[in-house]
Scaffold this motif. Sequence first.
Motif, PDB file in Angstrom:
ATOM      1  N   LEU A  11      -8.959  -1.870   6.228  1.00  0.00           N
ATOM      2  CA  LEU A  11      -7.834  -1.001   6.574  1.00  0.00           C
ATOM      3  C   LEU A  11      -6.564  -1.480   5.885  1.00  0.00           C
ATOM      4  CD1 LEU A  11      -6.588   1.278   8.345  1.00  0.00           C
ATOM      5  CD2 LEU A  11      -6.198  -0.493  10.062  1.00  0.00           C
ATOM      6  N   LEU A  12      -6.320  -2.770   5.910  1.00  0.00           N
ATOM      7  CA  LEU A  12      -5.120  -3.330   5.288  1.00  0.00           C
ATOM      8  C   LEU A  12      -5.144  -3.160   3.773  1.00  0.00           C
ATOM      9  CD1 LEU A  12      -2.587  -4.756   6.221  1.00  0.00           C
ATOM     10  CD2 LEU A  12      -3.733  -6.915   5.834  1.00  0.00           C
ATOM     11  N   ALA A  13      -6.303  -3.356   3.158  1.00  0.00           N
ATOM     12  CA  ALA A  13      -6.415  -3.147   1.710  1.00  0.00           C
ATOM     13  C   ALA A  13      -6.125  -1.691   1.361  1.00  0.00           C
ATOM     14  CB  ALA A  13      -7.809  -3.542   1.227  1.00  0.00           C
ATOM     15  N   GLY A  14      -6.629  -0.774   2.154  1.00  0.00           N
ATOM     16  CA  GLY A  14      -6.365   0.635   1.913  1.00  0.00           C
ATOM     17  C   GLY A  14      -4.907   0.990   2.058  1.00  0.00           C
ATOM     18  N   VAL A  15      -4.250   0.412   3.038  1.00  0.00           N
ATOM     19  CA  VAL A  15      -2.822   0.690   3.241  1.00  0.00           C
ATOM     20  C   VAL A  15      -2.006   0.215   2.041  1.00  0.00           C
ATOM     21  CG1 VAL A  15      -0.807   0.003   4.613  1.00  0.00           C
ATOM     22  CG2 VAL A  15      -2.897   0.742   5.753  1.00  0.00           C
ATOM     23  N   PHE A  16      -2.301  -0.974   1.530  1.00  0.00           N
ATOM     24  CA  PHE A  16      -1.555  -1.482   0.386  1.00  0.00           C
ATOM     25  C   PHE A  16      -1.825  -0.664  -0.872  1.00  0.00           C
ATOM     26  CE2 PHE A  16      -0.623  -5.215   2.904  1.00  0.00           C
ATOM     27  CZ  PHE A  16       0.614  -5.593   2.419  1.00  0.00           C
ATOM     28  N   LEU A  17      -3.060  -0.223  -1.075  1.00  0.00           N
ATOM     29  CA  LEU A  17      -3.357   0.576  -2.257  1.00  0.00           C
ATOM     30  C   LEU A  17      -2.753   1.974  -2.157  1.00  0.00           C
ATOM     31  CD1 LEU A  17      -7.004  -0.585  -2.977  1.00  0.00           C
ATOM     32  CD2 LEU A  17      -4.912  -1.205  -4.192  1.00  0.00           C
ATOM     33  N   ILE A  18      -2.718   2.535  -0.967  1.00  0.00           N
ATOM     34  CA  ILE A  18      -2.048   3.826  -0.784  1.00  0.00           C
ATOM     35  C   ILE A  18      -0.549   3.677  -1.026  1.00  0.00           C
ATOM     36  CG2 ILE A  18      -1.372   5.521   0.965  1.00  0.00           C
ATOM     37  CD1 ILE A  18      -4.234   5.306   2.054  1.00  0.00           C
ATOM     38  N   LEU A  19       0.035   2.579  -0.555  1.00  0.00           N
ATOM     39  CA  LEU A  19       1.448   2.317  -0.803  1.00  0.00           C
ATOM     40  C   LEU A  19       1.727   2.218  -2.307  1.00  0.00           C
ATOM     41  CD1 LEU A  19       4.279   1.656   0.296  1.00  0.00           C
ATOM     42  CD2 LEU A  19       3.564  -0.736   0.381  1.00  0.00           C
ATOM     43  N   ALA A  20       0.845   1.547  -3.045  1.00  0.00           N
ATOM     44  CA  ALA A  20       1.012   1.458  -4.497  1.00  0.00           C
ATOM     45  C   ALA A  20       0.923   2.839  -5.134  1.00  0.00           C
ATOM     46  CB  ALA A  20      -0.053   0.538  -5.087  1.00  0.00           C
ATOM     47  N   GLY A  21       0.014   3.667  -4.662  1.00  0.00           N
ATOM     48  CA  GLY A  21      -0.092   5.026  -5.182  1.00  0.00           C
ATOM     49  C   GLY A  21       1.144   5.857  -4.898  1.00  0.00           C
ATOM     50  N   VAL A  22       1.697   5.698  -3.708  1.00  0.00           N
ATOM     51  CA  VAL A  22       2.920   6.437  -3.353  1.00  0.00           C
ATOM     52  C   VAL A  22       4.088   5.981  -4.226  1.00  0.00           C
ATOM     53  CG1 VAL A  22       4.635   6.720  -1.511  1.00  0.00           C
ATOM     54  CG2 VAL A  22       2.212   6.984  -1.008  1.00  0.00           C
ATOM     55  N   ILE A  23       4.170   4.691  -4.487  1.00  0.00           N
ATOM     56  CA  ILE A  23       5.258   4.185  -5.338  1.00  0.00           C
ATOM     57  C   ILE A  23       5.128   4.736  -6.755  1.00  0.00           C
ATOM     58  CG2 ILE A  23       6.194   2.096  -6.410  1.00  0.00           C
ATOM     59  CD1 ILE A  23       5.621   0.665  -3.747  1.00  0.00           C
ATOM     60  N   TYR A  24       3.924   4.731  -7.310  1.00  0.00           N
ATOM     61  CA  TYR A  24       3.741   5.281  -8.646  1.00  0.00           C
ATOM     62  C   TYR A  24       3.946   6.793  -8.663  1.00  0.00           C
ATOM     63  CZ  TYR A  24       2.269   1.286 -11.427  1.00  0.00           C
ATOM     64  OH  TYR A  24       2.248   0.125 -12.139  1.00  0.00           O
ATOM     65  N   ALA A  25       3.552   7.498  -7.608  1.00  0.00           N
ATOM     66  CA  ALA A  25       3.764   8.946  -7.548  1.00  0.00           C
ATOM     67  C   ALA A  25       5.259   9.265  -7.492  1.00  0.00           C
ATOM     68  CB  ALA A  25       3.054   9.541  -6.341  1.00  0.00           C
ATOM     69  N   GLY A  26       6.015   8.476  -6.763  1.00  0.00           N
ATOM     70  CA  GLY A  26       7.466   8.670  -6.726  1.00  0.00           C
ATOM     71  C   GLY A  26       8.102   8.423  -8.076  1.00  0.00           C
TER      72      GLY A  26
END
Length: 81
Positions: A11-26
């Motif tokens: 769960l924690l790994a997924g949260v960090f990777l989703i956060l990275a995706g959101v940062i790159y999408a922004g």
Amino acid sequence: MLRHEFQPGRLLAGVFLILAGVIYAGDAGGLWETPWFALIPLVSGGLCLAGVVGMVAGGVRRRRRARRPATEAPPSADLPG
């Protein structure tokens, strides 16, 4: 009843990777400017933290199984096959 055991490390790994995706999408959407190297510490730190959490959770799980009486059936035995 749960069909699988909770794995907080994943769960924690997924949260960090989703956060990275959101940062790159922004960054791609023009909302902010992100340097290419900014996410390396975020992703590697998140994966390391997820690994530590996963090891701790596995240790707790193993310890609980060892303390359970031998006559008690495992929880997965209640599910229909």
